[in-house]
Design an enzyme around this catalytic site. Structure first.
Site, PDB file in Angstrom:
ATOM      1  CG  ASN A   1      -0.357  -0.028   2.530  1.00  0.00           C
ATOM      2  OD1 ASN A   1       0.698  -0.195   2.753  1.00  0.00           O
ATOM      3  ND2 ASN A   1      -1.234   0.165   3.491  1.00  0.00           N
TER       4      ASN A   1
ATOM      5  CD  GLU B   1       5.344  -0.922  12.485  1.00  0.00           C
ATOM      6  OE1 GLU B   1       4.397  -0.040  12.604  1.00  0.00           O
ATOM      7  OE2 GLU B   1       6.278  -1.063  13.748  1.00  0.00           O
TER       8      GLU B   1
ATOM      9  CB  CYS C   1      -2.030   0.480   8.432  1.00  0.00           C
ATOM     10  SG  CYS C   1      -0.848   1.529   8.690  1.00  0.00           S
TER      11      CYS C   1
HETATM   12  P1  NAD Z   1       0.253  -9.343   3.450  1.00  0.00           P
HETATM   13  O1  NAD Z   1       0.180  -9.699   4.910  1.00  0.00           O
HETATM   14  O2  NAD Z   1      -0.659  -9.964   2.589  1.00  0.00           O
HETATM   15  O3  NAD Z   1       1.500  -9.210   2.751  1.00  0.00           O
HETATM   16  C1  NAD Z   1       2.760  -8.417   3.260  1.00  0.00           C
HETATM   17  C2  NAD Z   1       4.104  -9.344   2.566  1.00  0.00           C
HETATM   18  O4  NAD Z   1       4.256 -10.149   3.512  1.00  0.00           O
HETATM   19  C3  NAD Z   1       4.181  -9.397   1.391  1.00  0.00           C
HETATM   20  O5  NAD Z   1       5.623  -9.013   0.886  1.00  0.00           O
HETATM   21  C4  NAD Z   1       3.759 -10.829   1.247  1.00  0.00           C
HETATM   22  O6  NAD Z   1       4.350 -11.549   0.118  1.00  0.00           O
HETATM   23  C5  NAD Z   1       4.578 -11.314   2.494  1.00  0.00           C
HETATM   24  N1  NAD Z   1       4.022 -12.467   3.337  1.00  0.00           N
HETATM   25  C6  NAD Z   1       3.033 -13.010   2.872  1.00  0.00           C
HETATM   26  N2  NAD Z   1       2.995 -14.391   3.418  1.00  0.00           N
HETATM   27  C7  NAD Z   1       4.141 -14.401   4.150  1.00  0.00           C
HETATM   28  C8  NAD Z   1       4.595 -15.591   4.619  1.00  0.00           C
HETATM   29  N3  NAD Z   1       4.049 -16.780   5.161  1.00  0.00           N
HETATM   30  N4  NAD Z   1       5.943 -15.217   5.216  1.00  0.00           N
HETATM   31  C9  NAD Z   1       6.483 -14.181   4.880  1.00  0.00           C
HETATM   32  N5  NAD Z   1       6.235 -13.203   4.305  1.00  0.00           N
HETATM   33  C10 NAD Z   1       4.771 -13.508   3.980  1.00  0.00           C
HETATM   34  O7  NAD Z   1      -0.102  -7.492   3.495  1.00  0.00           O
HETATM   35  P2  NAD Z   1      -0.575  -6.579   2.219  1.00  0.00           P
HETATM   36  O8  NAD Z   1      -1.867  -7.083   1.825  1.00  0.00           O
HETATM   37  O9  NAD Z   1       0.375  -6.614   1.514  1.00  0.00           O
HETATM   38  O10 NAD Z   1      -0.687  -5.428   3.034  1.00  0.00           O
HETATM   39  C11 NAD Z   1      -1.837  -4.912   3.562  1.00  0.00           C
HETATM   40  C12 NAD Z   1      -1.759  -5.251   5.209  1.00  0.00           C
HETATM   41  O11 NAD Z   1      -0.560  -4.283   5.692  1.00  0.00           O
HETATM   42  C13 NAD Z   1      -3.162  -4.331   6.038  1.00  0.00           C
HETATM   43  O12 NAD Z   1      -3.265  -5.159   6.922  1.00  0.00           O
HETATM   44  C14 NAD Z   1      -2.348  -2.833   6.441  1.00  0.00           C
HETATM   45  O13 NAD Z   1      -3.039  -2.429   7.657  1.00  0.00           O
HETATM   46  C15 NAD Z   1      -1.190  -3.454   6.809  1.00  0.00           C
HETATM   47  N6  NAD Z   1      -0.142  -2.194   6.927  1.00  0.00           N
HETATM   48  C16 NAD Z   1       0.095  -1.819   8.237  1.00  0.00           C
HETATM   49  C17 NAD Z   1       1.229  -0.848   8.329  1.00  0.00           C
HETATM   50  C18 NAD Z   1       1.571  -0.582   9.721  1.00  0.00           C
HETATM   51  O14 NAD Z   1       2.325   0.433   9.622  1.00  0.00           O
HETATM   52  N7  NAD Z   1       1.205  -0.973  10.771  1.00  0.00           N
HETATM   53  C19 NAD Z   1       1.402  -0.211   7.277  1.00  0.00           C
HETATM   54  C20 NAD Z   1       1.047  -0.587   5.931  1.00  0.00           C
HETATM   55  C21 NAD Z   1       0.310  -1.538   5.842  1.00  0.00           C
END
Ligand code: NAD
Length: 478
Positions: free
Chosen positions: A151, A249, A283
């Site tokens: 995002n 995060e 987020c």
């Molecule tokens: P996601 O968890 O689907 O994926 C994030 C990353 O994790 C990707 O690079 C993905 O390939 C990787 N991933 C997926 N499965 C994995 C595994 N088993 N092992 C290791 N890596 C793995 O999240 P998304 O859809 O990319 O992002 C949206 C989410 O991120 C929302 O929940 C949002 O709230 C959160 N977010 C949080 C913050 C914060 O600062 N707290 C900031 C931005 C986004």
């Protein structure tokens, strides 16, 4: 971008040919933009080995030299800002203005973290013994795995790599498979600097393969992850056998509380902007409204009009848009399903409430739902779309109780002219951040962290920086 590029993993300052089997498409029109590799196990091993090999000599350099490298990268980012913003919009779908803000904020963040070079401190502690000195040193952890969401894909590179590098760590970055192009373009800029080989490495692929290999690897000293709660939980399990340090995060379900004494015009403007920015895929943006009964009708009417006025579409085809499409068909389906489920339980659509007919792209109408209750999934789970569900509350007590009754604890906001209400909210909202009379964004000198399932540890500022270090206490008896 017209030419389709096959990107390659970036390992030890070289672009290493791999199997470019992941297609990246523009969410506004489904056009193929590029192919990136699903990194092989050998490539992931090579990236970790390169980072390990580089780490000691990198940490041995004066911090001010490491900071100099960050500044060089920042200036490359600035020179390429327009092109990078265009790439981010094409692959992620946010409007160009916001992509430009993301790129410039990233450059500023690199410079900000570079400033810490002369401010990194240890401590000298008082001893119980005669002739003894106790030094508390802060040292780099070693090799960091930075795992990124889609995002704010470009900013998140810096949020992980800048504090890692200035404190003497090296890093292996895995961008989201949804938005990897900007990260490889970042690697290209890095390759143009004199950064030593292995300090920054980029490998792309899916979470289940490359992400899992990184997070379950004994050669990783810190997993710095931003993404969903479900993935965070899987990463914790993968990290457990090696007891790898985690910085997580995760998601949010930010309540926006509007009290009867609020400046309603300001609240409407801020909450609308927060729900529309990046198509609601942030987020820390307002995910649920709690409005005091006395002003509920007025607020709902005004915010419905304001949301309905949102201009949206394909950000590279139309000018002056407020928002673009959702990132994927799955995201669009999820938003539509959550609204359907809420209306099935009695929520009322005040505006929007349907997939938008834009010909192509994953567009959902800016939506306001009234009559929501805390038993509805839409009030409890992340929507990640331009939908604001609203619940009426009787007073501040009820608003705070409902806000805290969530598995998320990232951010929250309150609109009031009362100092005592604002202070009570600051003390009683159990969240990592509270915005009073404004919505997100967080400051780079703050500390972005969540309670409950929103994460472990945090990012930004002094506290975020020290997450990339460990302490080493030395007792010197003379
Ligand atoms: P996601 O968890 O689907 O994926 C994030 C990353 O994790 C990707 O690079 C993905 O390939 C990787 N991933 C997926 N499965 C994995 C595994 N088993 N092992 C290791 N890596 C793995 O999240 P998304 O859809 O990319 O992002 C949206 C989410 O991120 C929302 O929940 C949002 O709230 C959160 N977010 C949080 C913050 C914060 O600062 N707290 C900031 C931005 C986004």
């Amino acid at each position: 971008m017209t030419e389709i590029i096959d990107y390659q993993n970036f390992i030890a300052n070289a672009f290493v040919p791999g199997d470019p089997s992941i297609e990246v498409r523009n969410p506004a029109n489904d056009r193929l933009l590029a192919r990136v590799p699903e990194a092989s196990g050998e490539h992931v091993e090579a990236a970790i080995a390169a980072a390990r090999k580089a780490q000691r000599s990198w940490a041995a350099r004066p911090a001010i030299e490491r900071a100099g490298s960050l500044r060089k990268i920042a200036s490359k980012v600035r020179v390429n800002a327009e092109r990078l913003a265009h790439i981010i919009t094409a692959e992620q779908g946010k409007v160009l203005g916001l992509a430009g803000v993301e790129v410039n904020f990233t450059a500023d963040y690199l410079d900000y973290m570079a400033e810490w070079a002369r401010r990194l401190e240890g401590e000298v502690l008082t001893s119980d013994r005669v002739g003894e000195s106790i030094f508390l040193l802060r040292k780099p952890l070693g090799v960091v795995a930075g795992i990124l969401p889609w995002n704010f894909p470009f900013f998140l590179i810096a949020r992980k790599m800048a504090p890692a590098l200035v404190t003497g760590n090296t890093i292996v970055i895995k961008p989201s498979e949804e938005t990897p192009i900007n990260c490889f373009e970042f690697a290209r800029l890095v390759a143009e600097t004199d950064l030593p080989a292995g300090v920054i490495n980029v490998v792309s692929g899916t979470g289940a393969t490359v992400g899992h290999q990184l997070t379950s690897h004994a050669g990783i000293d810190l997993i710095s992850f931003t993404g969903s709660v479900g993935t965070g939980s899987r990463i914790m399990a993968a990290a457990a056998p090696n007891i790898t340090k985690l910085n997580l995060e995760l998601g949010g379900k930010a309540p926006a509380i509007v009290l009867a004494d609020a400046d309603l015009e300001l609240a409407v403007k801020a909450v609308t902007a927060s729900r529309v920015i990046n198509t609601g895929q942030v987020c820390n943006c307002a995910e649920r409204g709690s409005v005091e009964r006395k002003v509920a009708d007025q607020f709902i009417e005004q915010i419905a009009a304001s949301m309905a006025a949102t201009r949206y579409g394909d950000p590279l085809a139309e000018d002056d848009l407020d928002m673009g499409p959702l990132r994927t068909q799955a995201a669009l389906d999820k938003v539509a399903q959550m609204v359907k489920s809420a209306t099935g339980q009695g929520a009322e659509v005040v505006t929007g409430g349907a997939v938008a007919d834009k010909g192509q792209g994953f567009h959902y109408q800016p939506t306001v739902l009234a009559g929501c209750g805390s038993d509805m999934a839409i009030m409890r789970q992340e929507i990640f779309g331009p939908v604001l569900p609203i619940q009426i509350v009787e007073d501040l007590d009820e608003a705070i109780a409902l806000a805290n009754d969530s598995e998320y604890g990232l951010t929250s906001s309150i609109y009031t002219r009362s100092l005592s209400a604002a202070m009570r909210a600051s003390h009683e909202l159990d969240f990592g951040e509270t915005y009073i009379n404004r919505e997100n964004f967080e400051a780079m000198q703050g500390f972005h962290a969540g309670t409950r399932k929103s994460g472990i540890g945090g990012a930004d500022g002094k506290h975020g920086l020290y997450e990339y270090t460990h302490t080493h206490v030395v007792y010197i008896q003379i």
